[in-house]
Design a protein around this motif. Structure first.
Motif, mmCIF file in Angstrom:
data_model
loop_
_atom_site.group_PDB
_atom_site.id
_atom_site.type_symbol
_atom_site.label_atom_id
_atom_site.label_comp_id
_atom_site.label_asym_id
_atom_site.label_seq_id
_atom_site.Cartn_x
_atom_site.Cartn_y
_atom_site.Cartn_z
ATOM 1 N N ASP A 60 0.820 -1.216 0.000
ATOM 2 C CA ASP A 60 0.000 0.000 0.000
ATOM 3 C C ASP A 60 0.855 1.268 0.000
ATOM 4 O O ASP A 60 0.505 2.259 -0.628
ATOM 5 C CB ASP A 60 -0.940 0.024 1.208
ATOM 6 C CG ASP A 60 -2.057 -1.006 1.089
ATOM 7 O OD1 ASP A 60 -2.262 -1.559 -0.031
ATOM 8 O OD2 ASP A 60 -2.721 -1.277 2.113
ATOM 9 N N SER A 61 1.957 1.227 0.713
ATOM 10 C CA SER A 61 2.795 2.424 0.844
ATOM 11 C C SER A 61 3.879 2.513 -0.224
ATOM 12 O O SER A 61 4.479 3.570 -0.396
ATOM 13 C CB SER A 61 3.445 2.449 2.226
ATOM 14 O OG SER A 61 4.339 1.364 2.365
ATOM 15 N N GLY A 62 4.156 1.399 -0.890
ATOM 16 C CA GLY A 62 5.225 1.396 -1.892
ATOM 17 C C GLY A 62 6.602 1.248 -1.279
ATOM 18 O O GLY A 62 7.611 1.493 -1.938
ATOM 19 N N ASN A 63 6.644 0.845 -0.035
ATOM 20 C CA ASN A 63 7.915 0.618 0.654
ATOM 21 C C ASN A 63 8.290 -0.860 0.576
ATOM 22 O O ASN A 63 7.469 -1.697 0.231
ATOM 23 C CB ASN A 63 7.806 1.024 2.135
ATOM 24 C CG ASN A 63 7.577 2.506 2.302
ATOM 25 O OD1 ASN A 63 8.069 3.305 1.514
ATOM 26 N ND2 ASN A 63 6.817 2.872 3.317
ATOM 27 N N THR A 64 9.517 -1.139 0.984
ATOM 28 C CA THR A 64 9.922 -2.543 1.062
ATOM 29 C C THR A 64 9.340 -3.154 2.328
ATOM 30 O O THR A 64 8.894 -2.438 3.232
ATOM 31 C CB THR A 64 11.457 -2.675 1.094
ATOM 32 O OG1 THR A 64 11.942 -2.084 2.295
ATOM 33 C CG2 THR A 64 12.109 -2.015 -0.120
ATOM 34 N N MET A 65 9.382 -4.467 2.403
ATOM 35 C CA MET A 65 8.904 -5.160 3.605
ATOM 36 C C MET A 65 9.711 -4.720 4.828
ATOM 37 O O MET A 65 9.151 -4.549 5.912
ATOM 38 C CB MET A 65 9.027 -6.675 3.443
ATOM 39 C CG MET A 65 8.050 -7.305 2.483
ATOM 40 S SD MET A 65 6.520 -7.783 3.253
ATOM 41 C CE MET A 65 7.033 -9.082 4.347
ATOM 42 N N VAL A 66 11.010 -4.547 4.662
ATOM 43 C CA VAL A 66 11.869 -4.167 5.785
ATOM 44 C C VAL A 66 11.500 -2.779 6.282
ATOM 45 O O VAL A 66 11.422 -2.545 7.499
ATOM 46 C CB VAL A 66 13.359 -4.234 5.371
ATOM 47 C CG1 VAL A 66 14.267 -3.762 6.485
ATOM 48 C CG2 VAL A 66 13.724 -5.651 4.958
ATOM 49 N N GLU A 67 11.245 -1.845 5.356
ATOM 50 C CA GLU A 67 10.857 -0.487 5.760
ATOM 51 C C GLU A 67 9.520 -0.511 6.505
ATOM 52 O O GLU A 67 9.366 0.160 7.534
ATOM 53 C CB GLU A 67 10.761 0.426 4.535
ATOM 54 C CG GLU A 67 12.106 0.723 3.890
ATOM 55 C CD GLU A 67 11.980 1.395 2.536
ATOM 56 O OE1 GLU A 67 12.939 2.079 2.142
ATOM 57 O OE2 GLU A 67 10.942 1.225 1.855
ATOM 58 N N SER A 68 8.572 -1.282 5.984
ATOM 59 C CA SER A 68 7.269 -1.372 6.656
ATOM 60 C C SER A 68 7.399 -2.025 8.027
ATOM 61 O O SER A 68 6.754 -1.602 8.995
ATOM 62 C CB SER A 68 6.285 -2.156 5.786
ATOM 63 O OG SER A 68 6.012 -1.436 4.609
ATOM 64 N N ALA A 69 8.226 -3.051 8.112
ATOM 65 C CA ALA A 69 8.448 -3.706 9.406
ATOM 66 C C ALA A 69 9.098 -2.731 10.385
ATOM 67 O O ALA A 69 8.739 -2.696 11.572
ATOM 68 C CB ALA A 69 9.318 -4.949 9.224
ATOM 69 N N SER A 70 10.017 -1.915 9.913
ATOM 70 C CA SER A 70 10.667 -0.915 10.771
ATOM 71 C C SER A 70 9.639 0.095 11.267
ATOM 72 O O SER A 70 9.707 0.535 12.436
ATOM 73 C CB SER A 70 11.761 -0.177 9.996
ATOM 74 O OG SER A 70 12.790 -1.061 9.637
ATOM 75 N N MET A 71 8.685 0.466 10.418
ATOM 76 C CA MET A 71 7.637 1.400 10.834
ATOM 77 C C MET A 71 6.761 0.778 11.922
ATOM 78 O O MET A 71 6.405 1.449 12.906
ATOM 79 C CB MET A 71 6.766 1.806 9.640
ATOM 80 C CG MET A 71 7.451 2.791 8.712
ATOM 81 S SD MET A 71 6.324 3.357 7.453
ATOM 82 C CE MET A 71 7.189 2.847 6.005
ATOM 83 N N VAL A 72 6.428 -0.495 11.767
ATOM 84 C CA VAL A 72 5.632 -1.191 12.790
ATOM 85 C C VAL A 72 6.385 -1.187 14.116
ATOM 86 O O VAL A 72 5.812 -0.881 15.170
ATOM 87 C CB VAL A 72 5.303 -2.636 12.340
ATOM 88 C CG1 VAL A 72 4.756 -3.466 13.485
ATOM 89 C CG2 VAL A 72 4.333 -2.623 11.166
ATOM 90 N N ILE A 73 7.663 -1.494 14.058
ATOM 91 C CA ILE A 73 8.491 -1.505 15.284
ATOM 92 C C ILE A 73 8.510 -0.105 15.887
ATOM 93 O O ILE A 73 8.360 0.072 17.103
ATOM 94 C CB ILE A 73 9.908 -2.011 14.984
ATOM 95 C CG1 ILE A 73 9.864 -3.499 14.618
ATOM 96 C CG2 ILE A 73 10.836 -1.776 16.174
ATOM 97 C CD1 ILE A 73 11.168 -4.054 14.072
ATOM 98 N N GLY A 74 8.665 0.915 15.044
ATOM 99 C CA GLY A 74 8.708 2.288 15.523
ATOM 100 C C GLY A 74 7.414 2.717 16.165
ATOM 101 O O GLY A 74 7.408 3.409 17.200
ATOM 102 N N ILE A 75 6.286 2.327 15.594
ATOM 103 C CA ILE A 75 4.983 2.700 16.137
ATOM 104 C C ILE A 75 4.754 2.069 17.498
ATOM 105 O O ILE A 75 4.296 2.718 18.453
ATOM 106 C CB ILE A 75 3.859 2.301 15.160
ATOM 107 C CG1 ILE A 75 3.887 3.202 13.919
ATOM 108 C CG2 ILE A 75 2.479 2.387 15.833
ATOM 109 C CD1 ILE A 75 3.012 2.727 12.776
#
Length: 183
Positions: free
Chosen positions: A165-180
């Motif tokens: 949905d965001s156009g990011n890589t899986m790693v970037e999205s996973a990092s965002m989840v961790i950050g949230i």
């Protein structure tokens, strides 16, 4: 389109083949007389085909040229059939002398199509993640499983969907989840 390198012991032969190929719309990087020149030119290019004779002016045989060429290059040996010693053992395509123009063009076209398919197949393969990247994804899944009562496949799909949905890589999205969740 892949680049062609022409290497024959006599410069006149190499230039004749190069001119023939150029007239047919192919990109020829160089017409060489020695194996060292052909290897040097191939090292500067990303991929292509080396079209060569049996023995070059520096006494390098086609088999040595095959051994020293970059892996991204294919090789087409143009020689009489009795000189095709170990062509079948290696991935060397052979064309019998005297060669007809249409046979040469058709053989080159076939080799180029194989290279295109190989490049496409390589692009389609999923990229391997480093252990650090995999750990980020695993940590994000663990957080989602703990905080949102998700199963492991659900957590993975969630990260995957966020990534798409965001156009990011899986790693970037996973990092965002961790950050949230770590705030």
């Amino acid at each position: 389109m892949a680049t062609l390198i022409v290497a024959f012991p006599k410069l006149e032969e190499a230039k004749a083949v190069r001119n023939l190929l150029v007239r047919r719309g192919y990109e020829v990087a160089s017409a060489c007389t020695s194996g060292a020149q052909a290897i040097n030119m191939a090292d500067r290019l990303s991929d292509g085909i080396i079209i060569c004779g049996y023995k070059l002016s520096d006494n390098m045989l086609y088999s040595e040229l095959y051994e020293y060429k970059p892996k991204s290059f294919e090789m087409l040996l143009v020689a009489s059939k009795n000189l095709w010693d170990d062509c079948q053992d290696n991935d060397i395509v052979c064309a019998a002398m005297p060669i007809k123009v249409n046979d040469l063009i058709n053989t080159i076209e076939m080799m180029l199509q194989v290279q295109v398919r190989r490049r496409k197949k390589k692009r389609m393969q999923p990229k391997r993640r480093s252990p650090q990247e995999q750990k980020v994804i695993d940590d994000a899944k663990a957080i989602l499983m703990e905080k949102n009562n998700m199963t492991e496949p659900e957590a993975f799909r969630y990260i995957q969907k966020c990534s798409m949905d965001s156009g990011n890589t899986m790693v970037e999205s996973a990092s965002m989840v961790i950050g949230i969740y770590s705030e």
